[in-house]
Scaffold this active site. Structure first.
Site, PDB file in Angstrom:
ATOM      1  N   THR A 231       0.848  -1.203   0.000  1.00  0.00           N
ATOM      2  CA  THR A 231       0.000   0.000   0.000  1.00  0.00           C
ATOM      3  C   THR A 231       0.880   1.247   0.000  1.00  0.00           C
ATOM      4  O   THR A 231       0.410   2.332   0.318  1.00  0.00           O
ATOM      5  CB  THR A 231      -0.916   0.037   1.252  1.00  0.00           C
ATOM      6  OG1 THR A 231      -0.084  -0.067   2.413  1.00  0.00           O
ATOM      7  CG2 THR A 231      -1.955  -1.070   1.247  1.00  0.00           C
ATOM      8  N   SER A 232       2.177   1.078  -0.351  1.00  0.00           N
ATOM      9  CA  SER A 232       3.082   2.236  -0.260  1.00  0.00           C
ATOM     10  C   SER A 232       3.292   2.904  -1.611  1.00  0.00           C
ATOM     11  O   SER A 232       2.665   3.927  -1.896  1.00  0.00           O
ATOM     12  CB  SER A 232       4.407   1.831   0.353  1.00  0.00           C
ATOM     13  OG  SER A 232       4.291   1.902   1.760  1.00  0.00           O
ATOM     14  N   ARG A 233       4.153   2.344  -2.438  1.00  0.00           N
ATOM     15  CA  ARG A 233       4.351   2.866  -3.786  1.00  0.00           C
ATOM     16  C   ARG A 233       4.605   1.681  -4.709  1.00  0.00           C
ATOM     17  O   ARG A 233       5.320   0.739  -4.334  1.00  0.00           O
ATOM     18  CB  ARG A 233       5.547   3.837  -3.851  1.00  0.00           C
ATOM     19  CG  ARG A 233       5.278   5.203  -3.253  1.00  0.00           C
ATOM     20  CD  ARG A 233       4.237   6.010  -4.052  1.00  0.00           C
ATOM     21  NE  ARG A 233       3.962   7.321  -3.477  1.00  0.00           N
ATOM     22  CZ  ARG A 233       2.975   7.599  -2.625  1.00  0.00           C
ATOM     23  NH1 ARG A 233       2.141   6.638  -2.225  1.00  0.00           N
ATOM     24  NH2 ARG A 233       2.801   8.824  -2.170  1.00  0.00           N
ATOM     25  N   ASP A 257      -2.416  -1.930  -3.560  1.00  0.00           N
ATOM     26  CA  ASP A 257      -3.161  -0.672  -3.692  1.00  0.00           C
ATOM     27  C   ASP A 257      -2.425   0.269  -4.635  1.00  0.00           C
ATOM     28  O   ASP A 257      -2.935   1.336  -4.972  1.00  0.00           O
ATOM     29  CB  ASP A 257      -3.321  -0.016  -2.315  1.00  0.00           C
ATOM     30  CG  ASP A 257      -4.193   1.239  -2.374  1.00  0.00           C
ATOM     31  OD1 ASP A 257      -5.309   1.140  -2.930  1.00  0.00           O
ATOM     32  OD2 ASP A 257      -3.762   2.303  -1.904  1.00  0.00           O
ATOM     33  N   GLU A 262       1.033   2.966 -12.541  1.00  0.00           N
ATOM     34  CA  GLU A 262      -0.363   3.357 -12.271  1.00  0.00           C
ATOM     35  C   GLU A 262      -0.739   4.738 -12.792  1.00  0.00           C
ATOM     36  O   GLU A 262      -1.924   5.052 -12.949  1.00  0.00           O
ATOM     37  CB  GLU A 262      -0.634   3.324 -10.761  1.00  0.00           C
ATOM     38  CG  GLU A 262       0.063   4.446  -9.984  1.00  0.00           C
ATOM     39  CD  GLU A 262      -0.244   4.454  -8.490  1.00  0.00           C
ATOM     40  OE1 GLU A 262      -0.138   3.390  -7.858  1.00  0.00           O
ATOM     41  OE2 GLU A 262      -0.591   5.518  -7.964  1.00  0.00           O
ATOM     42  N   HIS A 294      -5.096   2.798  -5.568  1.00  0.00           N
ATOM     43  CA  HIS A 294      -4.513   3.819  -4.701  1.00  0.00           C
ATOM     44  C   HIS A 294      -5.590   4.494  -3.845  1.00  0.00           C
ATOM     45  O   HIS A 294      -5.689   5.721  -3.817  1.00  0.00           O
ATOM     46  CB  HIS A 294      -3.761   4.858  -5.543  1.00  0.00           C
ATOM     47  CG  HIS A 294      -2.595   5.459  -4.799  1.00  0.00           C
ATOM     48  ND1 HIS A 294      -1.349   5.626  -5.346  1.00  0.00           N
ATOM     49  CD2 HIS A 294      -2.495   5.932  -3.534  1.00  0.00           C
ATOM     50  CE1 HIS A 294      -0.542   6.173  -4.462  1.00  0.00           C
ATOM     51  NE2 HIS A 294      -1.228   6.373  -3.345  1.00  0.00           N
ATOM     52  N   PHE A 297      -5.678   5.766   1.178  1.00  0.00           N
ATOM     53  CA  PHE A 297      -5.769   7.024   1.944  1.00  0.00           C
ATOM     54  C   PHE A 297      -7.199   7.553   2.012  1.00  0.00           C
ATOM     55  O   PHE A 297      -7.477   8.488   2.758  1.00  0.00           O
ATOM     56  CB  PHE A 297      -4.893   8.094   1.275  1.00  0.00           C
ATOM     57  CG  PHE A 297      -5.524   8.671   0.020  1.00  0.00           C
ATOM     58  CD1 PHE A 297      -5.513   7.958  -1.160  1.00  0.00           C
ATOM     59  CD2 PHE A 297      -6.168   9.904   0.047  1.00  0.00           C
ATOM     60  CE1 PHE A 297      -6.122   8.458  -2.314  1.00  0.00           C
ATOM     61  CE2 PHE A 297      -6.773  10.412  -1.092  1.00  0.00           C
ATOM     62  CZ  PHE A 297      -6.750   9.684  -2.278  1.00  0.00           C
TER      63      PHE A 297
HETATM   64  P1  NAI Z   1       6.977   7.501   7.614  1.00  0.00           P
HETATM   65  O1  NAI Z   1       7.981   8.469   7.107  1.00  0.00           O
HETATM   66  O2  NAI Z   1       6.289   7.789   8.896  1.00  0.00           O
HETATM   67  O3  NAI Z   1       7.637   6.042   7.729  1.00  0.00           O
HETATM   68  C1  NAI Z   1       8.433   5.482   6.742  1.00  0.00           C
HETATM   69  C2  NAI Z   1       9.384   4.520   7.433  1.00  0.00           C
HETATM   70  O4  NAI Z   1      10.113   3.825   6.417  1.00  0.00           O
HETATM   71  C3  NAI Z   1      10.403   5.221   8.337  1.00  0.00           C
HETATM   72  O5  NAI Z   1      10.410   4.619   9.614  1.00  0.00           O
HETATM   73  C4  NAI Z   1      11.717   5.022   7.601  1.00  0.00           C
HETATM   74  O6  NAI Z   1      12.831   4.922   8.484  1.00  0.00           O
HETATM   75  C5  NAI Z   1      11.456   3.717   6.876  1.00  0.00           C
HETATM   76  N1  NAI Z   1      12.384   3.508   5.768  1.00  0.00           N
HETATM   77  C6  NAI Z   1      12.945   4.419   4.942  1.00  0.00           C
HETATM   78  N2  NAI Z   1      13.774   3.822   4.066  1.00  0.00           N
HETATM   79  C7  NAI Z   1      13.739   2.496   4.369  1.00  0.00           C
HETATM   80  C8  NAI Z   1      14.393   1.362   3.839  1.00  0.00           C
HETATM   81  N3  NAI Z   1      15.275   1.468   2.835  1.00  0.00           N
HETATM   82  N4  NAI Z   1      14.112   0.166   4.379  1.00  0.00           N
HETATM   83  C9  NAI Z   1      13.244   0.017   5.405  1.00  0.00           C
HETATM   84  N5  NAI Z   1      12.594   1.077   5.961  1.00  0.00           N
HETATM   85  C10 NAI Z   1      12.845   2.293   5.442  1.00  0.00           C
HETATM   86  O7  NAI Z   1       5.921   7.323   6.428  1.00  0.00           O
HETATM   87  P2  NAI Z   1       4.417   6.801   6.522  1.00  0.00           P
HETATM   88  O8  NAI Z   1       3.515   7.934   6.774  1.00  0.00           O
HETATM   89  O9  NAI Z   1       4.368   5.639   7.423  1.00  0.00           O
HETATM   90  O10 NAI Z   1       4.163   6.358   5.000  1.00  0.00           O
HETATM   91  C11 NAI Z   1       4.846   5.259   4.424  1.00  0.00           C
HETATM   92  C12 NAI Z   1       4.606   5.255   2.925  1.00  0.00           C
HETATM   93  O11 NAI Z   1       3.221   4.964   2.674  1.00  0.00           O
HETATM   94  C13 NAI Z   1       4.819   6.608   2.228  1.00  0.00           C
HETATM   95  O12 NAI Z   1       6.172   6.782   1.878  1.00  0.00           O
HETATM   96  C14 NAI Z   1       3.943   6.506   1.010  1.00  0.00           C
HETATM   97  O13 NAI Z   1       4.715   6.005  -0.056  1.00  0.00           O
HETATM   98  C15 NAI Z   1       2.882   5.464   1.394  1.00  0.00           C
HETATM   99  N6  NAI Z   1       1.531   6.011   1.440  1.00  0.00           N
HETATM  100  C16 NAI Z   1       0.559   5.409   0.675  1.00  0.00           C
HETATM  101  C17 NAI Z   1      -0.736   5.875   0.689  1.00  0.00           C
HETATM  102  C18 NAI Z   1      -1.838   5.219  -0.107  1.00  0.00           C
HETATM  103  O14 NAI Z   1      -2.932   5.793  -0.233  1.00  0.00           O
HETATM  104  N7  NAI Z   1      -1.643   4.035  -0.649  1.00  0.00           N
HETATM  105  C19 NAI Z   1      -1.086   7.051   1.496  1.00  0.00           C
HETATM  106  C20 NAI Z   1      -0.008   7.561   2.315  1.00  0.00           C
HETATM  107  C21 NAI Z   1       1.254   7.064   2.266  1.00  0.00           C
END
Ligand code: NAI
Length: 343
Positions: A231-233, A257, A262, A294, A297
């Protein structure tokens, strides 16, 4: 204060107008995405407001700068669509670091439960008065091991739900969260996580380091029957390798997601078109793939928070020249230290 708002959907307008009118922000809404071809629409604006599939590439940044635009306000958390290195010295990039981690975490769980309990199949079956249980056998999540990559805001919310289900949680992140360790979460290497997990859920940002984190090699290390949740990217997963692993029965289910390609499809009604993307078509045709476009959110709470925080970011920046949600140029966003307040 004028903002050119790209990739507008009707629901964006509804939430943004409430806050923009309160704060004296004039927004010009464009349905088109921000690209090299559409960037000139931003002429005369103080800033642009963009979403996940708008393109803030080097040529777009140069054109914005040339037109006197100095601000990019992302109305999302991820910022992989912005060339942060190129933006240095030209544009200030603001984002919404957190608007509802629960929205995304709960959606990941919804996909997982749908998949492992075959709810998507049951929904269709019972509508045709087919009450047979053949092919519907699922498995308990209780006692299973879930591996979570990225234990930031969304990862933590997801883990807390998994702990409530009685799952064993393994995690991989450069910055372990002490609270999680106290709750019994075990931090391991990426390889250990791949080898030990029954379910793997991705909650890290897309960076050069995490591009195709789940590729052929990683999938080979996984348990047979592993469930992959993204659900990230999209580009965290090599979709072609995933398809091969699903066909070979290595992957038991995929809950997606997001999808690497996309940008031209998701958020749009493509039902009257022939899909050119064979990998996506094949993935969608699989009985053990659940795909949403997607929408993780997409809750009332998240939309309201996104609009309020984005408008706040823009007004603060344009009125006092400072905003706590500005992305760090020092590390080009690569270390994701923006979310830790490093500038
Ligand atoms: P956040 O910044 O709070 O957490 C991201 C975590 O990933 C951090 O703890 C960071 O240290 C860790 N990280 C960074 N590089 C890494 C690596 N190489 N290996 C392992 N861990 C690593 O971000 P949050 O808010 O938790 O969001 C995470 C992701 O979710 C966003 O980057 C975004 O891509 C995705 N997202 C997707 C949505 C959707 O609708 N599908 C909506 C909002 C965010």
């Amino acid at each position: 204060m004028k903002i050119a708002f790209f990739d507008t959907k009707p629901y964006d307008k509804k939430y943004f107008e409430t806050y923009a009118s309160k704060r004296g922000l004039e927004i010009k809404y464009y349905e088109t995405k921000l690209t090299e071809d559409t960037v000139e629409l931003a002429a005369g604006a103080d800033g642009v407001c963009v979403f996940v599939n708008d393109t803030v590439s080097a040529p777009v940044i140069d054109k914005l700068y040339e037109m006197g635009v100095r601000l990019v306000a992302l109305r999302c958390a991820g910022f992989n669509n912005v060339d942060m290195k190129h933006a240095y010295g030209k544009l200030h990039v603001l984002r919404v670091p957190a608007y509802s981690p629960y929205a995304v975490a709960e959606h990941a769980i919804a996909l997982l439960l749908t998949s492992v309990r075959r709810i998507h199949k049951a929904y269709n079956r019972t509508r045709e008065f087919n009450f047979s249980l053949n092919g519907m056998l699922g498995f308990d999540l209780h006692g299973k091991t879930v591996g979570v990559v990225g234990t930031g805001k969304i990862g933590i919310a997801f883990i807390n739900i998994c702990l409530g289900f009685g799952m064993k949680v393994l995690a991989y992140d450069k910055y372990p969260a002490e609270d999680l360790i106290r709750s019994g979460v075990q931090y391991v290497t990426a390889d250990e996580l791949f080898r030990e997990s029954d379910v793997i859920s991705l909650h890290c940002p897309l960076t050069e380091e995490t591009y195709h984190l789940i590729d052929e090699e990683a999938l080979q290390k996984c348990k047979k029957g592993v469930v992959i949740i993204n659900t990230s990217r999209g580009a965290l997963v090599d979709a072609e390798a995933l398809l091969v692993a699903i066909k070979s029965r290595k992957v038991g289910a995929a809950c997606l997601d997001v999808y690497e390609e996309e940008s031209e499809l998701f958020f749009e009604d493509c039902s009257g078109h022939i899909l050119d993307d064979d990998i996506l078509s094949r993935l969608i045709s699989m009985p053990n793939v659940i795909l949403t476009s997607h929408q993780a959110f997409f809750t009332e709470e998240a939309l309201d928070n996104i609009a309020e925080i984005t408008v706040d970011n823009i007004v603060n920046y344009l009125s006092v020249g400072k905003c706590n949600n500005e992305l760090c140029h020092r590390c080009s966003g690569v270390e994701d230290c923006g979310s830790r307040g490093c500038f």
